[in-house]
Write a protein that holds these residues in place. Sequence first.
Motif, PDB file in Angstrom:
ATOM      1  N   ALA A  95       8.696 -13.442  -3.540  1.00  0.00           N
ATOM      2  CA  ALA A  95       7.480 -14.133  -3.117  1.00  0.00           C
ATOM      3  C   ALA A  95       6.440 -13.138  -2.611  1.00  0.00           C
ATOM      4  O   ALA A  95       5.234 -13.290  -2.874  1.00  0.00           O
ATOM      5  N   CYS A  96       6.888 -12.098  -1.926  1.00  0.00           N
ATOM      6  CA  CYS A  96       5.976 -11.074  -1.399  1.00  0.00           C
ATOM      7  C   CYS A  96       5.217 -10.391  -2.538  1.00  0.00           C
ATOM      8  O   CYS A  96       3.995 -10.217  -2.481  1.00  0.00           O
ATOM      9  N   PHE A  97       5.941 -10.021  -3.594  1.00  0.00           N
ATOM     10  CA  PHE A  97       5.295  -9.371  -4.730  1.00  0.00           C
ATOM     11  C   PHE A  97       4.356 -10.338  -5.450  1.00  0.00           C
ATOM     12  O   PHE A  97       3.277  -9.943  -5.900  1.00  0.00           O
ATOM     13  N   ARG A  98       4.767 -11.610  -5.568  1.00  0.00           N
ATOM     14  CA  ARG A  98       3.911 -12.589  -6.244  1.00  0.00           C
ATOM     15  C   ARG A  98       2.606 -12.784  -5.480  1.00  0.00           C
ATOM     16  O   ARG A  98       1.518 -12.809  -6.072  1.00  0.00           O
ATOM     17  N   ILE A  99       2.703 -12.929  -4.167  1.00  0.00           N
ATOM     18  CA  ILE A  99       1.496 -13.130  -3.359  1.00  0.00           C
ATOM     19  C   ILE A  99       0.589 -11.909  -3.444  1.00  0.00           C
ATOM     20  O   ILE A  99      -0.634 -12.026  -3.589  1.00  0.00           O
ATOM     21  N   ALA A 100       1.176 -10.722  -3.358  1.00  0.00           N
ATOM     22  CA  ALA A 100       0.380  -9.494  -3.447  1.00  0.00           C
ATOM     23  C   ALA A 100      -0.310  -9.390  -4.798  1.00  0.00           C
ATOM     24  O   ALA A 100      -1.489  -9.025  -4.884  1.00  0.00           O
ATOM     25  N   ASP A 101       0.414  -9.719  -5.869  1.00  0.00           N
ATOM     26  CA  ASP A 101      -0.172  -9.660  -7.212  1.00  0.00           C
ATOM     27  C   ASP A 101      -1.322 -10.648  -7.355  1.00  0.00           C
ATOM     28  O   ASP A 101      -2.387 -10.324  -7.896  1.00  0.00           O
ATOM     29  N   GLU A 102      -1.125 -11.872  -6.860  1.00  0.00           N
ATOM     30  CA  GLU A 102      -2.144 -12.904  -7.015  1.00  0.00           C
ATOM     31  C   GLU A 102      -3.388 -12.619  -6.178  1.00  0.00           C
ATOM     32  O   GLU A 102      -4.489 -13.004  -6.553  1.00  0.00           O
ATOM     33  N   GLN A 103      -3.206 -11.938  -5.050  1.00  0.00           N
ATOM     34  CA  GLN A 103      -4.348 -11.652  -4.181  1.00  0.00           C
ATOM     35  C   GLN A 103      -4.916 -10.255  -4.422  1.00  0.00           C
ATOM     36  O   GLN A 103      -5.832  -9.831  -3.712  1.00  0.00           O
ATOM     37  N   GLY A 104      -4.394  -9.548  -5.421  1.00  0.00           N
ATOM     38  CA  GLY A 104      -4.930  -8.232  -5.740  1.00  0.00           C
ATOM     39  C   GLY A 104      -4.672  -7.204  -4.667  1.00  0.00           C
ATOM     40  O   GLY A 104      -5.480  -6.290  -4.466  1.00  0.00           O
ATOM     41  N   LEU A 105      -3.555  -7.323  -3.959  1.00  0.00           N
ATOM     42  CA  LEU A 105      -3.200  -6.382  -2.900  1.00  0.00           C
ATOM     43  C   LEU A 105      -2.202  -5.368  -3.444  1.00  0.00           C
ATOM     44  O   LEU A 105      -1.116  -5.736  -3.897  1.00  0.00           O
ATOM     45  N   LEU A 106      -2.560  -4.107  -3.415  1.00  0.00           N
ATOM     46  CA  LEU A 106      -1.693  -3.057  -3.938  1.00  0.00           C
ATOM     47  C   LEU A 106      -0.582  -2.736  -2.946  1.00  0.00           C
ATOM     48  O   LEU A 106      -0.830  -2.487  -1.772  1.00  0.00           O
ATOM     49  N   LEU A 107       0.645  -2.731  -3.436  1.00  0.00           N
ATOM     50  CA  LEU A 107       1.793  -2.311  -2.640  1.00  0.00           C
ATOM     51  C   LEU A 107       2.175  -0.911  -3.095  1.00  0.00           C
ATOM     52  O   LEU A 107       2.860  -0.741  -4.104  1.00  0.00           O
ATOM     53  N   LEU A 108       1.711   0.088  -2.361  1.00  0.00           N
ATOM     54  CA  LEU A 108       1.923   1.474  -2.778  1.00  0.00           C
ATOM     55  C   LEU A 108       3.031   2.155  -1.986  1.00  0.00           C
ATOM     56  O   LEU A 108       3.826   2.895  -2.561  1.00  0.00           O
ATOM     57  N   ASP A 109       3.075   1.926  -0.698  1.00  0.00           N
ATOM     58  CA  ASP A 109       4.058   2.620   0.123  1.00  0.00           C
ATOM     59  C   ASP A 109       4.729   1.628   1.074  1.00  0.00           C
ATOM     60  O   ASP A 109       4.455   0.421   1.047  1.00  0.00           O
ATOM     61  N   LEU A 110       5.612   2.134   1.928  1.00  0.00           N
ATOM     62  CA  LEU A 110       6.392   1.254   2.795  1.00  0.00           C
ATOM     63  C   LEU A 110       5.523   0.524   3.814  1.00  0.00           C
ATOM     64  O   LEU A 110       5.813  -0.615   4.172  1.00  0.00           O
ATOM     65  N   LYS A 111       4.457   1.142   4.274  1.00  0.00           N
ATOM     66  CA  LYS A 111       3.606   0.463   5.257  1.00  0.00           C
ATOM     67  C   LYS A 111       2.859  -0.708   4.616  1.00  0.00           C
ATOM     68  O   LYS A 111       2.562  -1.704   5.291  1.00  0.00           O
ATOM     69  N   ASP A 112       2.578  -0.615   3.321  1.00  0.00           N
ATOM     70  CA  ASP A 112       1.978  -1.746   2.606  1.00  0.00           C
ATOM     71  C   ASP A 112       2.950  -2.920   2.556  1.00  0.00           C
ATOM     72  O   ASP A 112       2.566  -4.075   2.794  1.00  0.00           O
ATOM     73  N   LEU A 113       4.202  -2.624   2.230  1.00  0.00           N
ATOM     74  CA  LEU A 113       5.202  -3.692   2.152  1.00  0.00           C
ATOM     75  C   LEU A 113       5.437  -4.306   3.525  1.00  0.00           C
ATOM     76  O   LEU A 113       5.555  -5.530   3.661  1.00  0.00           O
ATOM     77  N   ARG A 114       5.477  -3.470   4.552  1.00  0.00           N
ATOM     78  CA  ARG A 114       5.682  -3.977   5.908  1.00  0.00           C
ATOM     79  C   ARG A 114       4.513  -4.883   6.323  1.00  0.00           C
ATOM     80  O   ARG A 114       4.705  -5.948   6.911  1.00  0.00           O
ATOM     81  N   ALA A 115       3.282  -4.454   6.002  1.00  0.00           N
ATOM     82  CA  ALA A 115       2.106  -5.265   6.344  1.00  0.00           C
ATOM     83  C   ALA A 115       2.107  -6.587   5.580  1.00  0.00           C
ATOM     84  O   ALA A 115       1.717  -7.632   6.127  1.00  0.00           O
ATOM     85  N   MET A 116       2.555  -6.550   4.324  1.00  0.00           N
ATOM     86  CA  MET A 116       2.588  -7.771   3.514  1.00  0.00           C
ATOM     87  C   MET A 116       3.610  -8.755   4.066  1.00  0.00           C
ATOM     88  O   MET A 116       3.357  -9.968   4.114  1.00  0.00           O
ATOM     89  N   LEU A 117       4.760  -8.257   4.482  1.00  0.00           N
ATOM     90  CA  LEU A 117       5.775  -9.135   5.064  1.00  0.00           C
ATOM     91  C   LEU A 117       5.274  -9.759   6.366  1.00  0.00           C
ATOM     92  O   LEU A 117       5.511 -10.950   6.638  1.00  0.00           O
ATOM     93  N   GLN A 118       4.567  -8.973   7.174  1.00  0.00           N
ATOM     94  CA  GLN A 118       4.012  -9.501   8.418  1.00  0.00           C
ATOM     95  C   GLN A 118       2.965 -10.575   8.132  1.00  0.00           C
ATOM     96  O   GLN A 118       2.898 -11.599   8.827  1.00  0.00           O
ATOM     97  N   PHE A 119       2.150 -10.351   7.095  1.00  0.00           N
ATOM     98  CA  PHE A 119       1.157 -11.344   6.682  1.00  0.00           C
ATOM     99  C   PHE A 119       1.844 -12.652   6.286  1.00  0.00           C
ATOM    100  O   PHE A 119       1.380 -13.741   6.638  1.00  0.00           O
ATOM    101  N   MET A 120       2.958 -12.556   5.573  1.00  0.00           N
ATOM    102  CA  MET A 120       3.682 -13.758   5.157  1.00  0.00           C
ATOM    103  C   MET A 120       4.250 -14.492   6.364  1.00  0.00           C
ATOM    104  O   MET A 120       4.215 -15.731   6.427  1.00  0.00           O
ATOM    105  N   ALA A 121       4.775 -13.737   7.331  1.00  0.00           N
ATOM    106  CA  ALA A 121       5.324 -14.379   8.531  1.00  0.00           C
ATOM    107  C   ALA A 121       4.232 -15.074   9.325  1.00  0.00           C
ATOM    108  O   ALA A 121       4.434 -16.188   9.840  1.00  0.00           O
TER     109      ALA A 121
END
Length: 453
Positions: A95-121
């Motif tokens: 779901a994290c990757f789907r949301i990032a893809d749909e919103q045009g948010l690049l997941l490049l490094d670990l801090k991007d993934l951490r920020a995306m998970l926090q956004f989902m929470a």
Amino acid sequence: VLAESYARMGVPVFAADIKGDLSGIATPGTPHPKIDERLAVMPADGFTFQGCPVVFWDVFGQSGHPLRSTISEMGPLLLSSLLDVNETQSGILYACFRIADEQGLLLLDLKDLRAMLQFMADNAAELRGSYGNISAASVGALQRQLLVPEEQGGDVFFGEPAVNLVDLMHVDFSGNGVISILDASSLMARSPKIYATFLLWLLAELFEQLPEVGDLSLPKMVFFFDEAHLLFDNAPKALVDKIEQVVRLIRSKGVGIYFVTQSPVDIPDQILAQLGLKVQHALRAYTPKEQKAVRMVAETFRPNPKFETGTVITELGVGEALVSTLDEKGRPRVVERVLVRPPQSQIGVLDEPERARIMDKSPLKGRYDNMLDRESAFERLQARAAAALTQAEEVSRKRDKPEKGSGFEWLTGTSRRQGLGEALVKSAARTIGSQIGRQILRGVLGSVFGGRK
């Protein structure tokens, strides 16, 4: 010896160097009584000591060019395997990757993934309708799991510039294939899981990006996956099934794969069945368990009436092997006992001055040395949060100090009601996000398909 032979034929090679002793392939070998003894038994026409063209790679950038991949290119399936998460947590990652893809948010490094998970929470209630339940407990478990690869070198491995496959498929000016050697000694000591995940990602990238070429006389590239059992240790069935699919189909892309491991039983049966060439060195059997393993290995070969396979496996000496190949119709030939010719390059570790000299002359010098940190999910989400905080403060001030209406509330909105202008902006943002998301396609192992967008 196999890598040398492919390089002489103009085939690029990628090999992982677990102990550091493969690096000697870059420089000519030196005479030795054992080499003379072997050449006397099996003369090799035109045997001369010579090195091969080599490019050194190292995830940590110490013994070679830095090797990186992005979180987005890795994909949710491989990342789930790397983090060793359960099915529920894996669903959160998808779901994290789907949301990032749909919103045009690049997941490049670990801090991007951490920020995306926090956004989902933080926005679980709004996202639940489209992506299902996003529990704080599952997100929290994923955030804790991210600490493991971060401590093991993931903060260096995940980022840009990511390696370009073209840079692994060079042929030098004399027509020899360049051997790309991954110095994995430090990586294996710190994180065998990152090592295995990277190799699987590389395999997936080749599968997705290379065109179909059919049955070539020579492969376009050859991979040697050392310590191959790490690719399958505790791997979920879904991942093993995808690996089987890639191994079965990638030969039509002109890529050859060698799984290097202590015993064939380390490789799942469905993967082992897809392999055409088998080279088995000596196995020692002293205990009943070891003897059983030898019998299992012997059963993977087509018997040769000239000898007992299980007995010969325990008798093989240095530089001897049992070899099975395919005939013209793709059927396994009977197993043969063979001698391996000596390598023409140096046996052992390359000294540091020579490695430094080779790296200084590398055609890739300076291309991957400096890590980039362009705007991605972390920066975009931070900017959103800052904008939301500013807007909230502005609304609070307006509530504390009411102003006379301007007559344009229908366009700008009020603190209690969304105006038409704000609605149009949000609608446009969602449209742009959806259009960006449609450009991101993922392949069989979840990595980005068709290049970087």
